[in-house]
Motif scaffolding. Structure first.
Motif, PDB file in Angstrom:
ATOM      1  N   GLU A   1     -13.447  26.002  62.233  1.00 47.50           N
ATOM      2  CA  GLU A   1     -13.742  24.558  62.223  1.00 47.50           C
ATOM      3  C   GLU A   1     -14.116  24.027  60.835  1.00 47.50           C
ATOM      4  OE1 GLU A   1     -13.197  22.519  64.586  1.00 47.50           O
ATOM      5  OE2 GLU A   1     -13.280  23.615  66.480  1.00 47.50           O
ATOM      6  N   VAL A   2     -14.264  24.893  59.815  1.00 50.95           N
ATOM      7  CA  VAL A   2     -14.796  24.397  58.538  1.00 50.95           C
ATOM      8  C   VAL A   2     -13.782  23.581  57.730  1.00 50.95           C
ATOM      9  CG1 VAL A   2     -16.507  26.255  58.376  1.00 50.95           C
ATOM     10  CG2 VAL A   2     -14.323  26.471  57.170  1.00 50.95           C
ATOM     11  N   GLY A   3     -12.492  23.786  57.952  1.00 51.42           N
ATOM     12  CA  GLY A   3     -11.497  22.890  57.348  1.00 51.42           C
ATOM     13  C   GLY A   3     -11.034  23.232  55.939  1.00 51.42           C
ATOM     14  N   ASN A   4     -11.646  24.224  55.304  1.00 49.27           N
ATOM     15  CA  ASN A   4     -11.209  24.642  53.961  1.00 49.27           C
ATOM     16  C   ASN A   4     -11.712  26.067  53.735  1.00 49.27           C
ATOM     17  OD1 ASN A   4     -10.089  23.917  51.217  1.00 49.27           O
ATOM     18  ND2 ASN A   4     -12.162  24.474  50.608  1.00 49.27           N
ATOM     19  N   ALA A   5     -10.891  26.899  53.108  1.00 51.05           N
ATOM     20  CA  ALA A   5     -11.311  28.277  52.792  1.00 51.05           C
ATOM     21  C   ALA A   5     -11.968  28.941  53.998  1.00 51.05           C
ATOM     22  CB  ALA A   5     -12.263  28.273  51.597  1.00 51.05           C
ATOM     23  N   SER A   6     -11.296  28.868  55.130  1.00 52.71           N
ATOM     24  CA  SER A   6     -11.829  29.381  56.398  1.00 52.71           C
ATOM     25  C   SER A   6     -11.510  30.871  56.548  1.00 52.71           C
ATOM     26  CB  SER A   6     -11.165  28.624  57.528  1.00 52.71           C
ATOM     27  OG  SER A   6      -9.776  28.909  57.462  1.00 52.71           O
TER      28      SER A   6
ATOM     29  N   THR B   1     -18.355   0.882  40.033  1.00 49.99           N
ATOM     30  CA  THR B   1     -19.821   0.888  39.963  1.00 49.99           C
ATOM     31  C   THR B   1     -20.376   1.590  38.734  1.00 49.99           C
ATOM     32  OG1 THR B   1     -19.896   2.964  41.210  1.00 49.99           O
ATOM     33  CG2 THR B   1     -20.013   0.905  42.480  1.00 49.99           C
ATOM     34  N   GLY B   2     -19.573   2.403  38.093  1.00 48.41           N
ATOM     35  CA  GLY B   2     -20.079   3.203  36.978  1.00 48.41           C
ATOM     36  C   GLY B   2     -20.721   4.503  37.400  1.00 48.41           C
ATOM     37  N   ALA B   3     -20.696   4.805  38.700  1.00 51.85           N
ATOM     38  CA  ALA B   3     -21.248   6.083  39.168  1.00 51.85           C
ATOM     39  C   ALA B   3     -20.276   7.214  38.806  1.00 51.85           C
ATOM     40  CB  ALA B   3     -21.465   6.042  40.672  1.00 51.85           C
ATOM     41  N   LYS B   4     -20.839   8.401  38.657  1.00 55.47           N
ATOM     42  CA  LYS B   4     -20.002   9.561  38.332  1.00 55.47           C
ATOM     43  C   LYS B   4     -19.508  10.196  39.641  1.00 55.47           C
ATOM     44  CE  LYS B   4     -20.767  13.925  36.082  1.00 55.47           C
ATOM     45  NZ  LYS B   4     -21.509  14.642  37.066  1.00 55.47           N
ATOM     46  N   LEU B   5     -18.239  10.576  39.662  1.00 50.75           N
ATOM     47  CA  LEU B   5     -17.631  11.156  40.875  1.00 50.75           C
ATOM     48  C   LEU B   5     -17.366  12.642  40.694  1.00 50.75           C
ATOM     49  CD1 LEU B   5     -15.944  11.022  43.597  1.00 50.75           C
ATOM     50  CD2 LEU B   5     -13.976  10.474  42.141  1.00 50.75           C
ATOM     51  N   GLU B   6     -17.694  13.408  41.724  1.00 44.74           N
ATOM     52  CA  GLU B   6     -17.287  14.827  41.774  1.00 44.74           C
ATOM     53  C   GLU B   6     -16.619  15.059  43.115  1.00 44.74           C
ATOM     54  OE1 GLU B   6     -20.311  18.146  40.502  1.00 44.74           O
ATOM     55  OE2 GLU B   6     -21.352  16.308  41.111  1.00 44.74           O
ATOM     56  N   ILE B   7     -15.507  15.797  43.125  1.00 44.20           N
ATOM     57  CA  ILE B   7     -14.869  16.193  44.390  1.00 44.20           C
ATOM     58  C   ILE B   7     -14.863  17.717  44.443  1.00 44.20           C
ATOM     59  CG2 ILE B   7     -12.730  16.164  45.742  1.00 44.20           C
ATOM     60  CD1 ILE B   7     -12.169  13.388  44.693  1.00 44.20           C
ATOM     61  N   LEU B   8     -15.407  18.252  45.514  1.00 47.17           N
ATOM     62  CA  LEU B   8     -15.522  19.719  45.661  1.00 47.17           C
ATOM     63  C   LEU B   8     -14.777  20.181  46.897  1.00 47.17           C
ATOM     64  CD1 LEU B   8     -19.205  19.067  45.266  1.00 47.17           C
ATOM     65  CD2 LEU B   8     -18.178  20.680  43.696  1.00 47.17           C
ATOM     66  N   GLY B   9     -14.190  21.376  46.829  1.00 44.96           N
ATOM     67  CA  GLY B   9     -13.452  21.902  47.982  1.00 44.96           C
ATOM     68  C   GLY B   9     -12.036  21.354  48.001  1.00 44.96           C
ATOM     69  N   GLY B  10     -11.411  21.406  49.180  1.00 43.95           N
ATOM     70  CA  GLY B  10     -10.041  20.916  49.291  1.00 43.95           C
ATOM     71  C   GLY B  10      -9.026  21.832  48.640  1.00 43.95           C
ATOM     72  N   ASP B  11      -9.488  22.965  48.115  1.00 48.52           N
ATOM     73  CA  ASP B  11      -8.623  23.850  47.336  1.00 48.52           C
ATOM     74  C   ASP B  11      -7.857  24.858  48.191  1.00 48.52           C
ATOM     75  OD1 ASP B  11     -11.150  24.819  47.986  1.00 48.52           O
ATOM     76  OD2 ASP B  11     -11.119  26.319  46.390  1.00 48.52           O
ATOM     77  N   LYS B  12      -8.312  25.088  49.431  1.00 44.69           N
ATOM     78  CA  LYS B  12      -7.622  26.048  50.301  1.00 44.69           C
ATOM     79  C   LYS B  12      -7.345  25.387  51.658  1.00 44.69           C
ATOM     80  CE  LYS B  12      -9.936  29.999  48.110  1.00 44.69           C
ATOM     81  NZ  LYS B  12      -8.854  30.505  47.248  1.00 44.69           N
ATOM     82  N   PRO B  13      -6.354  24.479  51.666  1.00 43.94           N
ATOM     83  CA  PRO B  13      -6.088  23.681  52.868  1.00 43.94           C
ATOM     84  C   PRO B  13      -5.470  24.498  54.006  1.00 43.94           C
ATOM     85  CG  PRO B  13      -4.429  23.254  51.197  1.00 43.94           C
ATOM     86  CD  PRO B  13      -5.441  24.161  50.561  1.00 43.94           C
ATOM     87  N   TYR B  14      -5.461  23.890  55.186  1.00 45.88           N
ATOM     88  CA  TYR B  14      -4.774  24.480  56.346  1.00 45.88           C
ATOM     89  C   TYR B  14      -3.310  24.036  56.315  1.00 45.88           C
ATOM     90  CZ  TYR B  14      -9.368  25.484  58.478  1.00 45.88           C
ATOM     91  OH  TYR B  14     -10.621  25.947  58.749  1.00 45.88           O
ATOM     92  N   ALA B  15      -2.417  24.972  56.573  1.00 45.65           N
ATOM     93  CA  ALA B  15      -0.995  24.637  56.640  1.00 45.65           C
ATOM     94  C   ALA B  15      -0.647  24.196  58.059  1.00 45.65           C
ATOM     95  CB  ALA B  15      -0.161  25.852  56.250  1.00 45.65           C
ATOM     96  N   ASP B  16       0.456  23.473  58.178  1.00 51.30           N
ATOM     97  CA  ASP B  16       0.972  23.129  59.499  1.00 51.30           C
ATOM     98  C   ASP B  16       1.420  24.404  60.210  1.00 51.30           C
ATOM     99  OD1 ASP B  16       2.677  22.682  57.087  1.00 51.30           O
ATOM    100  OD2 ASP B  16       4.308  22.806  58.563  1.00 51.30           O
ATOM    101  N   VAL B  17       1.384  24.399  61.541  1.00 54.90           N
ATOM    102  CA  VAL B  17       1.793  25.591  62.302  1.00 54.90           C
ATOM    103  C   VAL B  17       3.314  25.629  62.421  1.00 54.90           C
ATOM    104  CG1 VAL B  17       1.727  26.755  64.538  1.00 54.90           C
ATOM    105  CG2 VAL B  17      -0.366  25.744  63.607  1.00 54.90           C
ATOM    106  N   ARG B  18       3.884  26.751  62.010  1.00 52.94           N
ATOM    107  CA  ARG B  18       5.328  26.986  62.156  1.00 52.94           C
ATOM    108  C   ARG B  18       5.482  27.985  63.313  1.00 52.94           C
ATOM    109  NH1 ARG B  18       8.021  29.831  57.118  1.00 52.94           N
ATOM    110  NH2 ARG B  18       7.681  27.814  56.114  1.00 52.94           N
TER     111      ARG B  18
END
Ligand SMILES: [Zn+2]
Ligand SMILES: [Zn+2]
Length: 386
Positions: A127-132, A265-282
């Motif tokens: 259920e974690v959605g990334n690097a499971s 807004t001038g706020a600093k953005l960081e995006i973490l994860g998303g590097d090991k996605p789930y593939a579609d089921v074949r």
């Protein structure tokens, strides 16, 4: 006695164990990568049934790998056992785990007779959605030497090849600057505004997404006090699309929406994860067909789906497995409509007599499918070559 009858008889002998595990897991839900009890209970049951069991495989304390038999064809049955925060086993992974144990033990009974090695793989944190669990096990050799993989997932109704799409989960963090929200607001940089701009941009982006794309998320931190300009906010989002290729495109556009929040807004953005996605089921349609016949032989039916289920679009890390190993992921019906997965009402459905019956049917249908893979010459030859 033929092999299928042998497997059936073996399953009868462990029915109590299989259903006991389902109920125990249901009563003790554990989140992804924290499934200490589940991985212990499941691997102990397999050890007692004569499997060689290794716990903590692939660098994950709650993953396990169990095998029985010495045949040349290696078939893996995947067990999932993580739950959801707040609503417990609302995806019925207690049943997935129980079916994997039941199927594994039943098939192991005749493994040598039909030329099979049966693997039951304990795959955490679906259920974690990334690097499971499955993503990391694939990377780290946990599926090496496997010729075919399968699992059965509970659902509102029986579905042979549900539409299971690619997905990427990531965390977003904005950092601004605190200030008195009334006395000196001009000194502040508002990280909550950044998130508001991003969410508004995503709302506008929806017009331009494919009907098969999905974007959804939650705010995980929205600020600390109404009289302090929020300096820290965070969110967790999932982006989905039909294929990994389409996912790349929609993810890029969603990241731009988060950048818009930072620019405005001038706020600093960081995006973490998303590097090991789930593939579609074949799906391996031939193996799906074999499973269908076996499930139907047990009296299960694959109905024409109502529109809501026909357009279902969920994701699983079994997709990553299916991209490299012939795989199936049929859904077993618990007759729960209008309740469906990820609702507390569905949690309640995963512990009923209907669920128990499904757990035993799913176990045997998978065991029989493994036997058919081993004993159907052309199919066996194809899998051995894959
Ligand atoms: Zn789920
Ligand atoms: Zn699930």
């Amino acid at each position: 006695m033929d092999a299928k009858a042998g497997a059936r008889e073996r399953l009868r002998g462990v029915e109590k164990t299989v259903l006991g595990l389902s109920h125990r897991l249901h009563a003790h839900p554990e989140l992804g990568f924290e499934e200490e009890n589940a991985s212990l209970w499941l691997s102990e049951a397999l050890r007692e049934a004569g499997f060689e069991v290794e716990r903590g495989v692939c660098g994950m304390p709650t993953a396990f790998s169990a095998r029985s038999g010495n045949g040349p064809l290696h078939v893996a049955i995947c067990a999932e056992y993580d739950a959801l925060p707040g609503i417990g086993h609302a995806c019925g992974h207690n049943l997935i785990a129980a079916m994997a144990i039941g199927a594994g033990i039943a098939a192991a009974k005749v493994a040598d007779e039909v030329g099979l090695t049966v693997h039951v793989l304990g795959t955490p944190a679906e259920e974690v959605g990334n690097a499971s669990g499955k993503v990391l096990m694939l990377e780290r050799g946990g599926f090496a030497g496997i010729h075919a993989a399968m699992m059965v997932h509970p659902a509102p109704a029986e579905m042979l090849e549900a539409h299971l799409i690619a997905a990427s989960m990531f965390d977003v963090r904005y950092t601004g600057k605190e200030a008195h929200a009334s006395a000196t607001p001009e000194l502040g940089i508002n990280a909550a505004d950044a998130l508001t701009v991003a969410q508004t941009s995503i709302g506008l982006l929806r017009q331009h997404l494919r009907p098969t794309d999905r974007v959804h998320g939650i705010t995980t931190h929205g600020g600390d006090a109404p009289n302090v300009v929020p300096a820290h906010t965070s969110a967790r989002y999932i982006v989905r699309a039909d294929t990994l290729e389409e996912l790349k495109d929609v993810r890029k556009r969603v990241y731009c929406c988060f950048e818009a929040g930072a620019v405005a807004t001038g706020a600093k953005l960081e995006i973490l994860g998303g590097d090991k996605p789930y593939a579609d089921v074949r799906y391996d349609h031939e193996i799906s067909g074999v499973y269908r016949k076996n499930a139907e032989a047990l009296g299960r039916q694959f109905p024409t789906l109502p529109p809501m289920l026909a357009r279902i679009a969920a994701s699983t890390d079994m997709g990553n497995v299916s991209q490299v190993i012939p795989s199936i992921h049929p859904m077993i019906g618990l007759n729960t409509l209008p309740a469906a997965n990820h609702q507390p009402e569905f949690t309640a459905h995963c512990i009923t007599p209907v669920a128990d019956k499904a757990a035993l049917d799913g176990s045997l249908a998978m065991a029989w499918t493994a036997i058919d893979l081993a004993t159907t010459p052309e199919l066996r030859a194809r899998l051995l070559k894959s």
